[in-house]
Design a protein around this motif. Structure first.
Motif, PDB file in Angstrom:
ATOM      1  N   GLY A  79       0.101  10.556  -0.251  1.00  0.00           N
ATOM      2  CA  GLY A  79      -0.026   9.159  -0.610  1.00  0.00           C
ATOM      3  C   GLY A  79      -1.381   8.791  -1.170  1.00  0.00           C
ATOM      4  N   VAL A  80      -2.379   9.657  -0.999  1.00  0.00           N
ATOM      5  CA  VAL A  80      -3.719   9.378  -1.511  1.00  0.00           C
ATOM      6  C   VAL A  80      -3.990  10.227  -2.742  1.00  0.00           C
ATOM      7  CG1 VAL A  80      -6.186   9.413  -0.982  1.00  0.00           C
ATOM      8  CG2 VAL A  80      -4.549   8.744   0.771  1.00  0.00           C
ATOM      9  N   ASN A  81      -3.954  11.549  -2.578  1.00  0.00           N
ATOM     10  CA  ASN A  81      -4.170  12.430  -3.721  1.00  0.00           C
ATOM     11  C   ASN A  81      -3.067  13.483  -3.848  1.00  0.00           C
ATOM     12  OD1 ASN A  81      -4.849  14.011  -1.556  1.00  0.00           O
ATOM     13  ND2 ASN A  81      -6.738  14.800  -2.451  1.00  0.00           N
ATOM     14  N   ALA A  82      -1.947  13.267  -3.149  1.00  0.00           N
ATOM     15  CA  ALA A  82      -0.822  14.197  -3.236  1.00  0.00           C
ATOM     16  C   ALA A  82       0.494  13.431  -3.109  1.00  0.00           C
ATOM     17  CB  ALA A  82      -0.907  15.237  -2.128  1.00  0.00           C
ATOM     18  N   ARG A  83       1.494  13.937  -3.805  1.00  0.00           N
ATOM     19  CA  ARG A  83       2.826  13.361  -3.723  1.00  0.00           C
ATOM     20  C   ARG A  83       3.725  14.366  -3.010  1.00  0.00           C
ATOM     21  NH1 ARG A  83       6.071  12.522  -9.137  1.00  0.00           N
ATOM     22  NH2 ARG A  83       6.842  14.552  -8.575  1.00  0.00           N
ATOM     23  N   VAL A  84       4.441  13.922  -1.988  1.00  0.00           N
ATOM     24  CA  VAL A  84       5.294  14.807  -1.195  1.00  0.00           C
ATOM     25  C   VAL A  84       6.730  14.339  -1.342  1.00  0.00           C
ATOM     26  CG1 VAL A  84       5.773  15.701   1.113  1.00  0.00           C
ATOM     27  CG2 VAL A  84       3.427  15.197   0.439  1.00  0.00           C
ATOM     28  N   ARG A  85       7.608  15.263  -1.703  1.00  0.00           N
ATOM     29  CA  ARG A  85       9.031  14.965  -1.867  1.00  0.00           C
ATOM     30  C   ARG A  85       9.850  16.052  -1.172  1.00  0.00           C
ATOM     31  NH1 ARG A  85       7.047  10.840  -3.297  1.00  0.00           N
ATOM     32  NH2 ARG A  85       7.184   9.854  -5.323  1.00  0.00           N
ATOM     33  N   THR A  86      11.017  15.676  -0.667  1.00  0.00           N
ATOM     34  CA  THR A  86      11.950  16.663  -0.136  1.00  0.00           C
ATOM     35  C   THR A  86      13.083  16.825  -1.129  1.00  0.00           C
ATOM     36  OG1 THR A  86      13.137  14.956   1.081  1.00  0.00           O
ATOM     37  CG2 THR A  86      11.405  16.136   2.263  1.00  0.00           C
ATOM     38  N   ARG A  87      13.573  18.021  -1.234  1.00  0.00           N
ATOM     39  CA  ARG A  87      14.647  18.336  -2.163  1.00  0.00           C
ATOM     40  C   ARG A  87      15.889  18.766  -1.405  1.00  0.00           C
ATOM     41  NH1 ARG A  87      13.805  15.429  -6.113  1.00  0.00           N
ATOM     42  NH2 ARG A  87      11.670  15.510  -6.766  1.00  0.00           N
ATOM     43  N   ALA A  88      17.032  18.658  -2.084  1.00  0.00           N
ATOM     44  CA  ALA A  88      18.321  18.948  -1.458  1.00  0.00           C
ATOM     45  C   ALA A  88      18.454  20.413  -1.069  1.00  0.00           C
ATOM     46  CB  ALA A  88      19.448  18.561  -2.408  1.00  0.00           C
ATOM     47  N   GLY A  89      17.738  21.292  -1.714  1.00  0.00           N
ATOM     48  CA  GLY A  89      17.824  22.717  -1.414  1.00  0.00           C
ATOM     49  C   GLY A  89      17.141  23.101  -0.119  1.00  0.00           C
ATOM     50  N   GLY A  90      16.596  22.127   0.598  1.00  0.00           N
ATOM     51  CA  GLY A  90      15.960  22.423   1.870  1.00  0.00           C
ATOM     52  C   GLY A  90      14.503  22.811   1.742  1.00  0.00           C
ATOM     53  N   HIS A  91      13.809  22.245   0.762  1.00  0.00           N
ATOM     54  CA  HIS A  91      12.389  22.546   0.650  1.00  0.00           C
ATOM     55  C   HIS A  91      11.585  21.291   0.326  1.00  0.00           C
ATOM     56  CE1 HIS A  91      13.896  23.151  -3.492  1.00  0.00           C
ATOM     57  NE2 HIS A  91      12.722  22.691  -3.866  1.00  0.00           N
ATOM     58  N   VAL A  92      10.306  21.366   0.623  1.00  0.00           N
ATOM     59  CA  VAL A  92       9.365  20.281   0.396  1.00  0.00           C
ATOM     60  C   VAL A  92       8.550  20.618  -0.844  1.00  0.00           C
ATOM     61  CG1 VAL A  92       7.405  19.009   1.363  1.00  0.00           C
ATOM     62  CG2 VAL A  92       9.228  19.815   2.849  1.00  0.00           C
ATOM     63  N   VAL A  93       8.330  19.632  -1.697  1.00  0.00           N
ATOM     64  CA  VAL A  93       7.522  19.810  -2.899  1.00  0.00           C
ATOM     65  C   VAL A  93       6.291  18.929  -2.763  1.00  0.00           C
ATOM     66  CG1 VAL A  93       7.453  19.585  -5.399  1.00  0.00           C
ATOM     67  CG2 VAL A  93       9.575  20.254  -4.280  1.00  0.00           C
ATOM     68  N   VAL A  94       5.113  19.554  -2.842  1.00  0.00           N
ATOM     69  CA  VAL A  94       3.845  18.837  -2.756  1.00  0.00           C
ATOM     70  C   VAL A  94       3.149  18.990  -4.097  1.00  0.00           C
ATOM     71  CG1 VAL A  94       1.641  18.634  -1.568  1.00  0.00           C
ATOM     72  CG2 VAL A  94       3.669  19.358  -0.307  1.00  0.00           C
ATOM     73  N   ARG A  95       2.817  17.852  -4.730  1.00  0.00           N
ATOM     74  CA  ARG A  95       2.141  17.887  -6.016  1.00  0.00           C
ATOM     75  C   ARG A  95       0.784  17.224  -5.893  1.00  0.00           C
ATOM     76  NH1 ARG A  95       4.100  17.613 -11.956  1.00  0.00           N
ATOM     77  NH2 ARG A  95       5.305  19.256 -11.019  1.00  0.00           N
ATOM     78  N   CYS A  96      -0.249  17.954  -6.279  1.00  0.00           N
ATOM     79  CA  CYS A  96      -1.626  17.459  -6.245  1.00  0.00           C
ATOM     80  C   CYS A  96      -1.882  16.601  -7.483  1.00  0.00           C
ATOM     81  CB  CYS A  96      -2.579  18.649  -6.217  1.00  0.00           C
ATOM     82  SG  CYS A  96      -4.320  18.206  -6.174  1.00  0.00           S
ATOM     83  N   ASP A  97      -2.950  15.812  -7.441  1.00  0.00           N
ATOM     84  CA  ASP A  97      -3.331  15.011  -8.602  1.00  0.00           C
ATOM     85  C   ASP A  97      -3.699  15.867  -9.803  1.00  0.00           C
ATOM     86  OD1 ASP A  97      -2.890  12.604  -7.402  1.00  0.00           O
ATOM     87  OD2 ASP A  97      -4.996  12.233  -6.882  1.00  0.00           O
ATOM     88  N   CYS A  98      -4.130  17.112  -9.565  1.00  0.00           N
ATOM     89  CA  CYS A  98      -4.495  17.992 -10.674  1.00  0.00           C
ATOM     90  C   CYS A  98      -3.262  18.542 -11.383  1.00  0.00           C
ATOM     91  CB  CYS A  98      -5.379  19.136 -10.186  1.00  0.00           C
ATOM     92  SG  CYS A  98      -4.533  20.385  -9.212  1.00  0.00           S
TER      93      CYS A  98
END
Length: 91
Positions: A64-83
């Motif tokens: 929520g500050v410098n990373a976006r966290v999402r869950t996907r239907a395939g059973g995994h978490v995706v974390v995306r950095c600002d870079c």
């Protein structure tokens, strides 16, 4: 627990504290130092430390500050950095 693992744990706590104070440069320096200690002593980083640090820019990730966290239907978490770096792991 040896000295290197204790130092890595302390650097993890310092990086988390610096990131919560919005001092991202200091948090990035703590992450780099912890990685260097782990490489030099041939011990791995803890799972929580690996998941909350960016491999590309060494930033300590705060959702929520410098990373976006999402869950996907395939059973995994995706974390995306600002870079733009993306990290995936199962849950």
């Amino acid at each position: 627990m040896n000295i290197a693992e204790e130092r890595i744990d302390r650097l993890h706590a310092l990086a988390r504290e610096a990131a919560s104070d919005r001092d991202h440069d200091r948090a990035r320096e703590y992450v780099r130092l912890a990685r260097r200690v782990a490489e030099r002593n041939r011990c791995g980083l803890p799972r929580a430390f690996r998941r909350f640090s960016c491999d590309d820019c060494d930033a300590y990730l705060r959702p929520g500050v410098n990373a976006r966290v999402r869950t996907r239907a395939g059973g995994h978490v995706v974390v995306r950095c600002d870079c733009g770096a993306t990290k995936r792991y199962p849950y």
